[in-house]
Design a protein around this motif. Structure first.
Motif, PDB file in Angstrom:
ATOM      1  N   LEU A  57       0.912  -1.188   0.168  1.00 14.91           N
ATOM      2  CA  LEU A  57      -0.126   0.169  -0.213  1.00 14.91           C
ATOM      3  C   LEU A  57       0.994   1.396   0.138  1.00 14.91           C
ATOM      4  O   LEU A  57       0.555   2.291  -0.332  1.00 14.91           O
ATOM      5  CB  LEU A  57      -1.031   0.049   1.129  1.00 14.91           C
ATOM      6  N   ASN A  58       1.943   1.056   0.389  1.00 19.73           N
ATOM      7  CA  ASN A  58       2.855   2.252   0.592  1.00 19.73           C
ATOM      8  C   ASN A  58       3.753   2.373  -0.687  1.00 19.73           C
ATOM      9  O   ASN A  58       4.656   3.534  -0.810  1.00 19.73           O
ATOM     10  CB  ASN A  58       3.750   2.465   1.911  1.00 19.73           C
ATOM     11  N   ARG A  59       3.760   1.402  -1.691  1.00 14.87           N
ATOM     12  CA  ARG A  59       4.536   1.570  -2.840  1.00 14.87           C
ATOM     13  C   ARG A  59       4.127   2.585  -3.735  1.00 14.87           C
ATOM     14  O   ARG A  59       2.867   2.762  -3.893  1.00 14.87           O
ATOM     15  CB  ARG A  59       4.559  -0.023  -3.642  1.00 14.87           C
ATOM     16  N   GLU A  60       4.987   3.430  -4.396  1.00 12.28           N
ATOM     17  CA  GLU A  60       4.421   4.325  -5.310  1.00 12.28           C
ATOM     18  C   GLU A  60       3.841   3.802  -6.550  1.00 12.28           C
ATOM     19  O   GLU A  60       2.930   4.515  -7.284  1.00 12.28           O
ATOM     20  CB  GLU A  60       5.562   5.239  -5.749  1.00 12.28           C
ATOM     21  N   ASP A  61       4.292   2.627  -7.006  1.00 12.79           N
ATOM     22  CA  ASP A  61       3.803   1.992  -8.339  1.00 12.79           C
ATOM     23  C   ASP A  61       2.454   1.130  -7.782  1.00 12.79           C
ATOM     24  O   ASP A  61       2.022   0.583  -8.909  1.00 12.79           O
ATOM     25  CB  ASP A  61       4.847   1.203  -8.904  1.00 12.79           C
ATOM     26  N   PHE A  62       1.900   0.760  -6.752  1.00  7.78           N
ATOM     27  CA  PHE A  62       0.988   0.089  -6.334  1.00  7.78           C
ATOM     28  C   PHE A  62      -0.523   0.764  -6.505  1.00  7.78           C
ATOM     29  O   PHE A  62      -0.383   1.813  -6.199  1.00  7.78           O
ATOM     30  CB  PHE A  62       1.164  -0.483  -5.117  1.00  7.78           C
ATOM     31  N   PRO A  63      -1.558   0.433  -7.280  1.00  4.01           N
ATOM     32  CA  PRO A  63      -2.692   1.124  -7.467  1.00  4.01           C
ATOM     33  C   PRO A  63      -3.520   1.235  -6.295  1.00  4.01           C
ATOM     34  O   PRO A  63      -4.260   0.365  -5.966  1.00  4.01           O
ATOM     35  CB  PRO A  63      -3.482   0.121  -8.549  1.00  4.01           C
ATOM     36  N   VAL A  64      -3.360   2.396  -5.543  1.00  4.16           N
ATOM     37  CA  VAL A  64      -4.190   2.621  -4.332  1.00  4.16           C
ATOM     38  C   VAL A  64      -5.017   4.042  -4.595  1.00  4.16           C
ATOM     39  O   VAL A  64      -4.304   5.030  -5.192  1.00  4.16           O
ATOM     40  CB  VAL A  64      -3.294   2.677  -3.246  1.00  4.16           C
ATOM     41  N   ILE A  65      -6.158   4.016  -3.899  1.00 10.02           N
ATOM     42  CA  ILE A  65      -6.968   5.035  -4.117  1.00 10.02           C
ATOM     43  C   ILE A  65      -7.079   5.638  -2.364  1.00 10.02           C
ATOM     44  O   ILE A  65      -7.604   4.800  -1.566  1.00 10.02           O
ATOM     45  CB  ILE A  65      -8.433   4.856  -4.488  1.00 10.02           C
ATOM     46  N   ARG A  66      -6.574   6.785  -2.142  1.00 11.91           N
ATOM     47  CA  ARG A  66      -6.633   7.281  -0.911  1.00 11.91           C
ATOM     48  C   ARG A  66      -7.692   8.242  -0.365  1.00 11.91           C
ATOM     49  O   ARG A  66      -7.849   8.841   0.652  1.00 11.91           O
ATOM     50  CB  ARG A  66      -5.278   7.688  -0.676  1.00 11.91           C
ATOM     51  N   GLU A  67      -8.342   8.628  -1.339  1.00 10.74           N
ATOM     52  CA  GLU A  67      -9.562   9.504  -1.296  1.00 10.74           C
ATOM     53  C   GLU A  67     -10.734   9.196  -0.294  1.00 10.74           C
ATOM     54  O   GLU A  67     -11.699   9.912  -0.086  1.00 10.74           O
ATOM     55  CB  GLU A  67      -9.951   9.997  -2.549  1.00 10.74           C
ATOM     56  N   PHE A  68     -10.843   7.812   0.163  1.00  6.02           N
ATOM     57  CA  PHE A  68     -11.883   7.422   0.744  1.00  6.02           C
ATOM     58  C   PHE A  68     -11.653   7.359   2.152  1.00  6.02           C
ATOM     59  O   PHE A  68     -12.440   6.621   2.978  1.00  6.02           O
ATOM     60  CB  PHE A  68     -12.559   6.263   0.302  1.00  6.02           C
ATOM     61  N   GLY A  69     -10.681   8.055   2.738  1.00  2.43           N
ATOM     62  CA  GLY A  69     -10.349   7.884   4.219  1.00  2.43           C
ATOM     63  C   GLY A  69      -9.234   6.979   4.546  1.00  2.43           C
ATOM     64  O   GLY A  69      -8.378   7.145   5.261  1.00  2.43           O
ATOM     65  N   HIS A  70      -9.495   5.819   3.754  1.00  6.61           N
ATOM     66  CA  HIS A  70      -8.427   4.696   4.113  1.00  6.61           C
ATOM     67  C   HIS A  70      -8.278   4.096   2.749  1.00  6.61           C
ATOM     68  O   HIS A  70      -8.946   4.129   1.728  1.00  6.61           O
ATOM     69  CB  HIS A  70      -9.087   3.637   4.774  1.00  6.61           C
ATOM     70  N   PRO A  71      -6.952   3.544   2.416  1.00  4.91           N
ATOM     71  CA  PRO A  71      -6.415   3.132   1.296  1.00  4.91           C
ATOM     72  C   PRO A  71      -7.455   1.904   0.784  1.00  4.91           C
ATOM     73  O   PRO A  71      -7.675   1.288   1.505  1.00  4.91           O
ATOM     74  CB  PRO A  71      -5.123   2.559   1.531  1.00  4.91           C
ATOM     75  N   ARG A  72      -7.795   2.236  -0.589  1.00  4.92           N
ATOM     76  CA  ARG A  72      -8.393   1.175  -1.296  1.00  4.92           C
ATOM     77  C   ARG A  72      -7.783   0.811  -2.428  1.00  4.92           C
ATOM     78  O   ARG A  72      -7.261   1.572  -3.161  1.00  4.92           O
ATOM     79  CB  ARG A  72      -9.784   1.850  -1.668  1.00  4.92           C
ATOM     80  N   VAL A  73      -8.164  -0.484  -2.719  1.00  5.36           N
ATOM     81  CA  VAL A  73      -7.347  -0.948  -4.174  1.00  5.36           C
ATOM     82  C   VAL A  73      -8.395  -1.465  -5.113  1.00  5.36           C
ATOM     83  O   VAL A  73      -8.996  -2.606  -4.531  1.00  5.36           O
ATOM     84  CB  VAL A  73      -6.378  -2.371  -3.759  1.00  5.36           C
ATOM     85  N   PRO A  74      -8.360  -0.910  -6.211  1.00  4.93           N
ATOM     86  CA  PRO A  74      -9.286  -1.557  -7.049  1.00  4.93           C
ATOM     87  C   PRO A  74      -9.005  -2.749  -7.936  1.00  4.93           C
ATOM     88  O   PRO A  74      -7.804  -3.082  -8.016  1.00  4.93           O
ATOM     89  CB  PRO A  74      -9.374  -0.312  -8.615  1.00  4.93           C
ATOM     90  N   LEU A  75      -9.870  -3.788  -7.733  1.00  2.00           N
ATOM     91  CA  LEU A  75      -9.713  -5.175  -8.284  1.00  2.00           C
ATOM     92  C   LEU A  75      -8.945  -5.161  -9.685  1.00  2.00           C
ATOM     93  O   LEU A  75      -8.196  -5.969  -9.948  1.00  2.00           O
ATOM     94  CB  LEU A  75     -10.865  -6.026  -8.160  1.00  2.00           C
ATOM     95  N   HIS A  76      -9.721  -4.466 -10.473  1.00  2.00           N
ATOM     96  CA  HIS A  76      -9.113  -4.356 -11.905  1.00  2.00           C
ATOM     97  C   HIS A  76      -7.761  -3.948 -12.141  1.00  2.00           C
ATOM     98  O   HIS A  76      -6.966  -4.604 -12.721  1.00  2.00           O
ATOM     99  CB  HIS A  76     -10.197  -3.653 -12.947  1.00  2.00           C
ATOM    100  N   ALA A  77      -7.511  -2.737 -11.141  1.00  2.00           N
ATOM    101  CA  ALA A  77      -6.168  -2.217 -11.186  1.00  2.00           C
ATOM    102  C   ALA A  77      -5.003  -3.178 -10.688  1.00  2.00           C
ATOM    103  O   ALA A  77      -3.955  -3.290 -11.053  1.00  2.00           O
ATOM    104  CB  ALA A  77      -6.123  -0.936 -10.773  1.00  2.00           C
ATOM    105  N   LEU A  78      -5.821  -3.903  -9.643  1.00  2.00           N
ATOM    106  CA  LEU A  78      -4.828  -4.943  -8.764  1.00  2.00           C
ATOM    107  C   LEU A  78      -4.494  -6.162  -9.936  1.00  2.00           C
ATOM    108  O   LEU A  78      -3.025  -6.443 -10.000  1.00  2.00           O
ATOM    109  CB  LEU A  78      -5.437  -5.487  -7.695  1.00  2.00           C
TER     110      LEU A  78
END
Length: 104
Positions: A57-78
């Motif tokens: 979750l802290n990698r720069e190249d990992f697909p994370v959305i942080r706009e929801f308060g807690h990190p979220r990872v979209p399945l398709h992007a993962l």
């Protein structure tokens, strides 16, 4: 000489049945996966612990959305990220992503 005649409608039915059976066996065909993973769901999906999940979750190249308060990872992007970071893909499918174009 052996000659085989197949009714096109019967062939289509056999193909349809085979595809449906294959989709039933594929875990991604089920809609039971969330489209956005939180950290705990990511850990369960990948079979990793909290430390490794935090590293990802802290990698720069990992697909994370942080706009929801807690990190979220979209399945398709993962799934795209996993493909892009799989050693076999890098070694054997050179130019694949450039040819296919960006999905995310």
């Amino acid at each position: 000489m052996f000659k085989l005649e197949i009714d096109p409608q019967q062939l289509q039915q056999l193909i349809t049945e085979a595809v449906e059976k294959a989709l039933e066996r594929n875990s991604f065909s089920n809609v039971n996966q969330p489209t956005l993973f939180d950290k705990k769901q990511l850990m369960g999906f990948l079979g990793i612990g909290s430390t490794k999940a935090s590293e990802l979750l802290n990698r720069e190249d990992f697909p994370v959305i942080r706009e929801f308060g807690h990190p979220r990872v979209p399945l398709h992007a993962l799934m795209i990220w996993i493909d892009e970071h799989t050693e076999w893909v890098r070694a054997n499918a050179k130019g694949y992503w450039e040819h296919k174009g960006s999905i995310a």
